[in-house]
Enzyme design. Structure first.
Site, mmCIF file in Angstrom:
data_model
loop_
_atom_site.group_PDB
_atom_site.id
_atom_site.type_symbol
_atom_site.label_atom_id
_atom_site.label_comp_id
_atom_site.label_asym_id
_atom_site.label_seq_id
_atom_site.Cartn_x
_atom_site.Cartn_y
_atom_site.Cartn_z
ATOM 1 N N GLY A 121 -16.199 -3.769 -92.564
ATOM 2 C CA GLY A 121 -15.327 -2.611 -92.743
ATOM 3 C C GLY A 121 -15.877 -1.438 -91.958
ATOM 4 O O GLY A 121 -16.614 -1.611 -90.984
ATOM 5 N N SER A 122 -15.531 -0.243 -92.398
ATOM 6 C CA SER A 122 -15.906 0.947 -91.621
ATOM 7 C C SER A 122 -17.381 1.314 -91.849
ATOM 8 O O SER A 122 -17.980 0.935 -92.859
ATOM 9 C CB SER A 122 -15.023 2.120 -92.044
ATOM 10 O OG SER A 122 -15.270 2.423 -93.402
ATOM 11 N N THR A 153 -17.919 3.311 -95.150
ATOM 12 C CA THR A 153 -17.980 2.488 -96.359
ATOM 13 C C THR A 153 -19.246 1.640 -96.355
ATOM 14 O O THR A 153 -19.870 1.425 -97.410
ATOM 15 C CB THR A 153 -16.734 1.583 -96.478
ATOM 16 O OG1 THR A 153 -15.577 2.367 -96.275
ATOM 17 C CG2 THR A 153 -16.642 0.940 -97.848
ATOM 18 N N GLY A 154 -19.647 1.167 -95.175
ATOM 19 C CA GLY A 154 -20.877 0.369 -95.074
ATOM 20 C C GLY A 154 -22.080 1.128 -95.608
ATOM 21 O O GLY A 154 -22.952 0.543 -96.282
ATOM 22 N N GLU A 164 -21.028 -5.556 -91.217
ATOM 23 C CA GLU A 164 -20.325 -5.600 -89.924
ATOM 24 C C GLU A 164 -19.409 -4.391 -89.894
ATOM 25 O O GLU A 164 -18.412 -4.351 -90.613
ATOM 26 C CB GLU A 164 -19.501 -6.894 -89.814
ATOM 27 C CG GLU A 164 -20.319 -8.166 -89.819
ATOM 28 C CD GLU A 164 -21.084 -8.375 -88.525
ATOM 29 O OE1 GLU A 164 -20.805 -7.690 -87.531
ATOM 30 O OE2 GLU A 164 -21.985 -9.229 -88.520
ATOM 31 N N CYS A 169 -12.341 -4.466 -84.349
ATOM 32 C CA CYS A 169 -13.619 -3.756 -84.276
ATOM 33 C C CYS A 169 -14.155 -3.777 -82.851
ATOM 34 O O CYS A 169 -14.719 -2.809 -82.371
ATOM 35 C CB CYS A 169 -14.618 -4.397 -85.231
ATOM 36 S SG CYS A 169 -14.849 -6.160 -84.961
HETATM 37 P P1 NAD Z 1 -12.886 0.025 -95.105
HETATM 38 O O1 NAD Z 1 -14.346 0.297 -94.976
HETATM 39 O O2 NAD Z 1 -11.992 1.110 -95.547
HETATM 40 O O3 NAD Z 1 -12.614 -1.184 -96.123
HETATM 41 C C1 NAD Z 1 -13.211 -2.465 -95.955
HETATM 42 C C2 NAD Z 1 -13.278 -3.158 -97.310
HETATM 43 O O4 NAD Z 1 -14.176 -2.433 -98.151
HETATM 44 C C3 NAD Z 1 -11.966 -3.231 -98.065
HETATM 45 O O5 NAD Z 1 -11.896 -4.476 -98.740
HETATM 46 C C4 NAD Z 1 -12.085 -2.085 -99.066
HETATM 47 O O6 NAD Z 1 -11.301 -2.272 -100.228
HETATM 48 C C5 NAD Z 1 -13.566 -2.138 -99.409
HETATM 49 N N1 NAD Z 1 -14.140 -0.893 -99.898
HETATM 50 C C6 NAD Z 1 -13.676 0.367 -99.739
HETATM 51 N N2 NAD Z 1 -14.523 1.250 -100.318
HETATM 52 C C7 NAD Z 1 -15.544 0.519 -100.848
HETATM 53 C C8 NAD Z 1 -16.735 0.858 -101.542
HETATM 54 N N3 NAD Z 1 -17.054 2.127 -101.828
HETATM 55 N N4 NAD Z 1 -17.558 -0.139 -101.904
HETATM 56 C C9 NAD Z 1 -17.273 -1.430 -101.610
HETATM 57 N N5 NAD Z 1 -16.152 -1.805 -100.937
HETATM 58 C C10 NAD Z 1 -15.302 -0.836 -100.575
HETATM 59 O O7 NAD Z 1 -12.476 -0.581 -93.694
HETATM 60 P P2 NAD Z 1 -11.003 -0.958 -93.194
HETATM 61 O O8 NAD Z 1 -10.276 0.326 -92.957
HETATM 62 O O9 NAD Z 1 -10.442 -1.994 -94.090
HETATM 63 O O10 NAD Z 1 -11.340 -1.685 -91.791
HETATM 64 C C11 NAD Z 1 -11.420 -1.022 -90.576
HETATM 65 C C12 NAD Z 1 -12.861 -0.841 -90.149
HETATM 66 O O11 NAD Z 1 -13.530 -2.093 -90.182
HETATM 67 C C13 NAD Z 1 -13.008 -0.330 -88.731
HETATM 68 O O12 NAD Z 1 -14.005 0.643 -88.681
HETATM 69 C C14 NAD Z 1 -13.446 -1.576 -87.952
HETATM 70 O O13 NAD Z 1 -14.148 -1.300 -86.767
HETATM 71 C C15 NAD Z 1 -14.282 -2.266 -88.976
HETATM 72 N N6 NAD Z 1 -14.377 -3.696 -88.671
HETATM 73 C C16 NAD Z 1 -15.589 -4.186 -88.262
HETATM 74 C C17 NAD Z 1 -15.708 -5.530 -87.915
HETATM 75 C C18 NAD Z 1 -17.026 -6.094 -87.439
HETATM 76 O O14 NAD Z 1 -17.164 -7.321 -87.385
HETATM 77 N N7 NAD Z 1 -18.007 -5.271 -87.082
HETATM 78 C C19 NAD Z 1 -14.595 -6.364 -88.004
HETATM 79 C C20 NAD Z 1 -13.384 -5.832 -88.428
HETATM 80 C C21 NAD Z 1 -13.289 -4.490 -88.776
#
Ligand code: NAD
Length: 478
Positions: free
Chosen positions: A223-224, A227-228, A245, A279
């Site tokens: 994810g982002s 959030t990571g 990731e 990503c």
């Molecule tokens: P996001 O971080 O908003 O959400 C990702 C996941 O995390 C979702 O399932 C969400 O419900 C969950 N989440 C949200 N808040 C949380 C918390 N506090 N604790 C635990 N889990 C939580 O990301 P998104 O908007 O779904 O995805 C887009 C982002 O993901 C972009 O920044 C993109 O670059 C990145 N991404 C990275 C990769 C990679 O392999 N590096 C691949 C795909 C997407």
């Protein structure tokens, strides 16, 4: 309503579980809800974690070959069901049907390929006195958290590695795209023992519950970056293992000797595939001054041939942006460019309040590197292209980012391109292509693009703890 709530269920202990209230799932091509997913309470998560923990005891004891066969069979089932699952994926995610099918087949192939990978073991001492073996043992219950852009392949990449290594899983899809994952996990239940693979869906409260949960031993998160960081903080309380990731702002560097017409379509899809929501999409395009205008013209010409629309319709190549929040983020950046008087050579306009979250293919001509459209991850069909004059300058500019996920270098002179590639601070660099990934290639980010890798032997090892097992021979004790 009752029917709709029953259609998509969580899977816990091998059983379907629905909830009285659901979360709405929106079709981004229409901007309207079309289905509901269960909205898990904390008690559902507790149950899923308990179920995974019980199942772990038996699963870890199974011979490796039995686990690998099961994961391979899961991959085959996903491939067999790709047509049915793709219909759901297009409706919830927005991507064209062909791309949705490709994603699900890709998830299946990933499971099959990870199932053929062996965990390495080694012997570091085999002497008259003792035998010392290095083993890689499963960690326990893995919490797998997936985003909305490639919800299925990213989820099953985690599931495949976790299960092959002997862990059990509690999977959580994004609330924007839970449906295909819920259905896919349900379809695999006759292959896996109950509780080995659980899936829970819910609103924004579910992710933090999962990362804080004392019963979970490892979090694999995609994810982002923002959030990571929250996941990392939360995982620290019980020192969970983590793989992160995260986001990227990936540069493509085009040297002056390329064949312009040949590479323009590749550069286009590098940036705009999945409507830019990848990503590892090209998010900053650096082109040598000598060919800048020619590449720009070729990209604009190509963009005019690409059909945007509802991914369920025949012939559509690019769907909408996936959700309202992401739409606002992308159009906010376009707005910012317009306010700064930057020049769009394609797109640059948008309509709020139209049905669906559609943003036109937008290319910004030579914005300064410190403007938000260059410095931030747009994650949509918006590409800044910038000219450069010297290699040293472009390497410094490409590396000038908190992110370090992927990059690409384009040139007929492969040694020169490799020389540039070796100086880029990121996890993957492609020369004369992009997005080539296989289950054998470890994938992960440098800097704030992540921690650890998925896939390959290195990725599989992230789902294990290392155990050193030393046996002192009886003869040595005499
Ligand atoms: P996001 O971080 O908003 O959400 C990702 C996941 O995390 C979702 O399932 C969400 O419900 C969950 N989440 C949200 N808040 C949380 C918390 N506090 N604790 C635990 N889990 C939580 O990301 P998104 O908007 O779904 O995805 C887009 C982002 O993901 C972009 O920044 C993109 O670059 C990145 N991404 C990275 C990769 C990679 O392999 N590096 C691949 C795909 C997407």
């Amino acid at each position: 309503m009752k029917d709709l709530l029953d259609n998509f269920a969580m899977t816990i202990r091998g059983e379907r579980r629905t909830t009285a209230q659901g979360i709405e799932v929106i079709n981004p091509a229409a901007g309207r809800a079309f289905a509901f997913a269960p909205d898990a309470e904390k008690s559902h998560l507790d149950d899923a974690v308990a179920s995974a923990r019980e199942a772990f005891r038996g699963w870890r004891q199974r011979p490796d070959s039995v686990r690998r066969d099961a994961v391979h069979a899961c991959g085959t089932r996903l491939i067999e069901c790709a047509g049915e699952l793709a219909q759901i994926l297009t409706r919830e995610q927005g991507k064209p049907l062909g791309d949705a099918r490709e994603e699900i087949v890709g998830a299946g192939v990933w499971c099959q390929a990870m199932a053929s990978q062996l965990l390495p073991g080694s012997i570091v001492e085999d002497s008259a006195d003792r035998l010392t073996e290095i083993r890689h043992v499963p960690i326990g219950v893995v919490g797998a958290i997936a985003p909305w852009n490639y919800p299925v392949i990213l989820a099953f990449g985690k599931v495949a590695s976790a299960l092959v290594a002997g862990n059990s899983v509690v999977l959580k899809p994004s609330p924007y795209t839970p449906l295909t994952t819920l259905k896919a996990v349900e379809l695999l239940q006759d292959i896996l023992p109950p509780g080995v693979l659980n899936v829970v869906s819910g609103s924004d409260r579910l992710g933090p519950w999962l990362t804080e949960h004392e019963g979970i031993d490892k979090i694999s998160f995609t994810g982002s970056t923002a959030t990571g960081k929250a996941v990392m903080r939360s995982a620290a309380t019980s020192l969970k293992r983590i793989t992160l990731e995260l986001g990227g702002n990936d540069p493509a560097i085009v040297l002056p000797d390329v064949d312009i017409n040949e590479i323009a379509p590749h550069l286009f899809w590098a940036a705009f595939r999945n409507s830019g929501q990848i990503c590892m999409a090209t998010k900053r395009l650096f082109v040598h001054d000598d060919i800048y205008d020619a590449i720009k013209d070729a990209l604009v010409r190509y963009a005019s041939t690409v059909r945007i629309g509802d991914g369920a319709l025949e012939g559509v190549q690019l769907g909408p942006v996936q959700n309202a929040r992401q739409f606002e983020r992308v159009v906010g950046l376009i707005d910012d460019c317009n306010k700064r008087g930057l020049n769009f050579v394609a797109g640059g306009e948008f309509r709020r309040n139209a049905p669906g979250y559609f943003v036109p293919i937008s290319i910004v001509d030579n914005p300064p590197d410190d403007t938000p459209v260059v410095a931030e991850e747009a994650f949509g069909p918006l590409l800044p292209m910038m000219s450069f004059q010297t290699i040293d300058d472009v390497i410094a500019r490409a590396n000038n980012s908190p992110y370090g996920l992927t990059a690409s270098v384009w040139s007929k002179n492969v040694p020169a391109a490799k020389d540039v590639a070796r100086q880029l601070d990121c996890g993957t660099v492609w020369i004369n292509e992009v997005h080539h990934l296989t289950p054998l290639m470890p994938f992960g980010g440098h800097k704030q693009s992540g921690l650890g890798v998925e896939s390959g032997t290195e990725g599989l090892l992230e789902y294990t703890n290392t155990q050193t097992l030393t046996t002192r021979h009886a003869t040595a004790m005499a």
